[in-house]
Design a protein around this motif. Structure first.
Motif, PDB file in Angstrom:
ATOM      1  N   GLN A  32      33.519  35.226  77.143  1.00 12.88           N
ATOM      2  CA  GLN A  32      32.216  34.623  77.452  1.00 12.88           C
ATOM      3  C   GLN A  32      31.538  34.249  76.143  1.00 12.88           C
ATOM      4  O   GLN A  32      31.904  34.750  75.079  1.00 12.88           O
ATOM      5  N   TYR A 169      23.791  36.997  74.813  1.00  7.15           N
ATOM      6  CA  TYR A 169      24.831  36.693  75.800  1.00  7.15           C
ATOM      7  C   TYR A 169      24.247  36.902  77.196  1.00  7.15           C
ATOM      8  O   TYR A 169      23.470  37.826  77.425  1.00  7.15           O
ATOM      9  N   SER A 170      24.598  36.018  78.107  1.00  6.22           N
ATOM     10  CA  SER A 170      24.149  36.117  79.507  1.00  6.22           C
ATOM     11  C   SER A 170      22.657  36.439  79.612  1.00  6.22           C
ATOM     12  O   SER A 170      22.241  37.320  80.360  1.00  6.22           O
ATOM     13  N   LYS A 171      21.851  35.740  78.834  1.00  9.07           N
ATOM     14  CA  LYS A 171      20.386  35.912  78.818  1.00  9.07           C
ATOM     15  C   LYS A 171      19.950  37.301  78.357  1.00  9.07           C
ATOM     16  O   LYS A 171      18.832  37.737  78.609  1.00  9.07           O
ATOM     17  N   GLN A 172      20.839  38.015  77.720  1.00  9.76           N
ATOM     18  CA  GLN A 172      20.489  39.328  77.165  1.00  9.76           C
ATOM     19  C   GLN A 172      20.530  39.271  75.644  1.00  9.76           C
ATOM     20  O   GLN A 172      21.240  38.450  75.070  1.00  9.76           O
TER      21      GLN A 172
END
Length: 196
Positions: A32, A169-172
Protein backbone atom coordinates in the motif's frame (compact mmCIF):
# COMPACT_ATOMS: atom_id res chain seq x y z
CA UNK A 1 30.31 23.20 17.15
CA UNK A 2 27.25 25.28 16.25
CA UNK A 3 25.60 24.62 12.92
CA UNK A 4 23.99 27.24 10.70
CA UNK A 5 20.38 27.11 9.47
CA UNK A 6 21.74 26.56 5.95
CA UNK A 7 23.72 23.51 7.09
CA UNK A 8 20.69 22.05 8.90
CA UNK A 9 18.52 22.69 5.82
CA UNK A 10 21.08 20.91 3.64
CA UNK A 11 21.07 17.99 6.02
CA UNK A 12 17.26 17.93 6.02
CA UNK A 13 17.20 17.76 2.21
CA UNK A 14 19.49 14.72 2.24
CA UNK A 15 17.43 13.07 4.99
CA UNK A 16 14.23 13.67 2.98
CA UNK A 17 15.78 11.80 0.04
CA UNK A 18 16.42 8.91 2.44
CA UNK A 19 12.83 9.20 3.65
CA UNK A 20 11.52 8.92 0.10
CA UNK A 21 13.63 5.79 -0.49
CA UNK A 22 12.40 4.28 2.78
CA UNK A 23 8.76 5.02 1.91
CA UNK A 24 9.15 3.27 -1.46
CA UNK A 25 10.68 0.17 0.18
CA UNK A 26 8.01 0.04 2.90
CA UNK A 27 5.21 0.53 0.32
CA UNK A 28 6.45 -2.52 -1.57
CA UNK A 29 6.66 -4.52 1.65
CA UNK A 30 3.09 -3.73 2.81
CA UNK A 31 1.49 -3.43 -0.65
CA UNK A 32 0.00 0.00 0.00
CA UNK A 33 1.10 3.57 -0.56
CA UNK A 34 3.21 4.97 2.26
CA UNK A 35 4.41 8.56 2.38
CA UNK A 36 7.17 9.58 4.71
CA UNK A 37 8.17 13.14 5.49
CA UNK A 38 10.95 14.41 7.69
CA UNK A 39 9.44 17.58 9.15
CA UNK A 40 12.20 18.10 11.65
CA UNK A 41 15.95 17.62 11.89
CA UNK A 42 17.68 18.93 15.00
CA UNK A 43 21.16 18.71 16.41
CA UNK A 44 20.93 18.73 20.19
CA UNK A 45 23.15 18.09 23.16
CA UNK A 46 22.66 15.02 25.31
CA UNK A 47 20.84 16.99 28.04
CA UNK A 48 18.58 18.85 25.58
CA UNK A 49 17.08 15.55 24.38
CA UNK A 50 15.09 15.16 27.58
CA UNK A 51 13.91 18.78 27.59
CA UNK A 52 12.95 19.11 23.92
CA UNK A 53 12.21 15.61 22.61
CA UNK A 54 11.10 13.12 25.25
CA UNK A 55 11.32 12.88 29.03
CA UNK A 56 13.83 10.32 30.30
CA UNK A 57 11.14 8.35 32.19
CA UNK A 58 8.90 7.64 29.16
CA UNK A 59 8.79 3.96 28.25
CA UNK A 60 9.63 3.34 24.59
CA UNK A 61 10.68 0.67 22.14
CA UNK A 62 14.05 1.25 20.49
CA UNK A 63 15.78 -0.52 17.65
CA UNK A 64 19.52 0.03 17.94
CA UNK A 65 22.13 -0.49 15.20
CA UNK A 66 25.83 0.30 15.38
CA UNK A 67 27.38 2.25 12.49
CA UNK A 68 30.74 0.74 11.65
CA UNK A 69 33.73 2.35 9.94
CA UNK A 70 35.08 5.87 9.45
CA UNK A 71 31.78 7.52 10.42
CA UNK A 72 31.10 5.38 13.48
CA UNK A 73 28.24 5.74 15.91
CA UNK A 74 24.82 4.32 16.63
CA UNK A 75 21.43 4.84 15.09
CA UNK A 76 18.28 4.42 17.19
CA UNK A 77 14.72 4.14 15.87
CA UNK A 78 12.37 5.02 18.74
CA UNK A 79 8.60 4.61 19.01
CA UNK A 80 6.32 4.92 21.99
CA UNK A 81 4.46 1.88 23.33
CA UNK A 82 1.23 3.21 21.80
CA UNK A 83 2.78 3.30 18.32
CA UNK A 84 3.99 -0.32 18.35
CA UNK A 85 0.55 -1.78 17.57
CA UNK A 86 -0.05 0.87 14.92
CA UNK A 87 3.26 0.13 13.19
CA UNK A 88 2.89 -3.62 13.40
CA UNK A 89 -0.67 -3.35 12.00
CA UNK A 90 0.77 -1.46 9.05
CA UNK A 91 3.22 -4.30 8.37
CA UNK A 92 1.31 -7.41 9.49
CA UNK A 93 -2.32 -6.49 8.93
CA UNK A 94 -4.16 -7.33 12.14
CA UNK A 95 -1.79 -6.60 15.03
CA UNK A 96 -4.30 -7.61 17.72
CA UNK A 97 -3.96 -11.26 16.77
CA UNK A 98 -0.17 -11.26 16.54
CA UNK A 99 2.19 -12.39 19.28
CA UNK A 100 4.42 -9.73 20.82
CA UNK A 101 7.59 -11.31 19.40
CA UNK A 102 6.17 -11.19 15.87
CA UNK A 103 5.23 -7.53 16.35
CA UNK A 104 8.72 -6.67 17.55
CA UNK A 105 10.28 -8.49 14.62
CA UNK A 106 8.11 -6.43 12.24
CA UNK A 107 9.14 -3.16 13.96
CA UNK A 108 12.79 -4.21 13.73
CA UNK A 109 12.46 -4.86 10.00
CA UNK A 110 10.77 -1.50 9.40
CA UNK A 111 13.48 0.25 11.42
CA UNK A 112 16.16 -1.50 9.40
CA UNK A 113 14.68 -0.17 6.16
CA UNK A 114 14.34 3.40 7.48
CA UNK A 115 17.81 3.51 9.08
CA UNK A 116 19.61 2.09 6.04
CA UNK A 117 17.73 4.39 3.64
CA UNK A 118 18.90 7.42 5.63
CA UNK A 119 22.46 6.12 5.94
CA UNK A 120 22.63 5.39 2.19
CA UNK A 121 21.36 8.89 1.35
CA UNK A 122 23.91 10.53 3.67
CA UNK A 123 26.66 8.18 2.44
CA UNK A 124 26.14 9.20 -1.21
CA UNK A 125 26.53 12.88 -0.38
CA UNK A 126 29.62 12.48 1.81
CA UNK A 127 31.05 9.82 -0.55
CA UNK A 128 31.36 7.14 2.14
CA UNK A 129 29.72 3.80 2.74
CA UNK A 130 27.86 3.84 6.05
CA UNK A 131 27.39 0.28 7.24
CA UNK A 132 25.12 -0.63 10.12
CA UNK A 133 25.16 -3.75 12.26
CA UNK A 134 22.19 -6.06 12.73
CA UNK A 135 19.48 -4.26 14.70
CA UNK A 136 18.59 -5.13 18.30
CA UNK A 137 15.24 -4.19 19.79
CA UNK A 138 14.72 -3.25 23.42
CA UNK A 139 11.93 -1.91 25.61
CA UNK A 140 13.01 0.49 28.36
CA UNK A 141 12.85 4.07 29.55
CA UNK A 142 14.05 6.62 27.00
CA UNK A 143 16.79 7.88 29.34
CA UNK A 144 18.14 4.36 29.94
CA UNK A 145 18.27 3.62 26.20
CA UNK A 146 20.11 6.85 25.36
CA UNK A 147 22.55 6.33 28.27
CA UNK A 148 23.29 2.75 27.13
CA UNK A 149 23.97 3.93 23.58
CA UNK A 150 26.41 6.54 24.88
CA UNK A 151 28.19 4.10 27.19
CA UNK A 152 28.91 1.82 24.22
CA UNK A 153 31.50 4.32 22.93
CA UNK A 154 34.92 5.27 24.22
CA UNK A 155 34.74 8.69 22.56
CA UNK A 156 31.19 9.86 22.07
CA UNK A 157 30.12 13.23 20.72
CA UNK A 158 28.04 15.55 22.88
CA UNK A 159 25.88 16.31 19.82
CA UNK A 160 22.99 14.07 18.73
CA UNK A 161 21.14 14.35 15.42
CA UNK A 162 17.40 13.91 15.90
CA UNK A 163 15.26 13.09 12.86
CA UNK A 164 11.49 13.07 13.24
CA UNK A 165 9.75 10.80 10.73
CA UNK A 166 6.10 11.21 9.81
CA UNK A 167 4.47 8.20 8.14
CA UNK A 168 1.19 8.76 6.28
CA UNK A 169 -0.98 5.89 5.08
CA UNK A 170 -4.72 5.20 4.72
CA UNK A 171 -5.53 8.65 6.16
CA UNK A 172 -3.50 7.85 9.27
CA UNK A 173 -0.34 9.49 10.55
CA UNK A 174 2.31 8.05 12.77
CA UNK A 175 5.37 9.75 14.25
CA UNK A 176 8.61 8.00 15.05
CA UNK A 177 12.06 9.39 15.76
CA UNK A 178 15.51 8.43 14.59
CA UNK A 179 18.55 9.37 16.66
CA UNK A 180 22.06 9.42 15.25
CA UNK A 181 24.56 9.25 18.10
CA UNK A 182 27.98 9.76 16.53
CA UNK A 183 31.44 9.11 17.85
CA UNK A 184 33.40 12.28 18.53
CA UNK A 185 33.87 14.53 15.49
CA UNK A 186 31.75 12.41 13.11
CA UNK A 187 28.86 14.88 12.85
CA UNK A 188 31.28 17.74 12.09
CA UNK A 189 32.86 15.66 9.30
CA UNK A 190 29.42 14.89 7.82
CA UNK A 191 28.39 18.56 7.82
CA UNK A 192 31.75 19.64 6.35
CA UNK A 193 31.34 17.04 3.58
CA UNK A 194 28.15 18.79 2.46
CA UNK A 195 30.29 21.75 1.35
CA UNK A 196 27.92 24.26 2.94
Amino acid sequence: MKYTDLQIDGLREIINIGGGNAATSISKMVSQKIDMKVPEVKILTYSELYQKILADDVEVYAVISRIIGKYAGAILFIVTNEAVDQLSSLILGNADQQEQQVKLSAISELSNIVSNSFLNAIGKVINAQLISSLPQITNDFFGAIISSAYMAFDNYDEQVMVIRNEFSYSKQKLDASLFLIPEEGVLDKMIESLGI
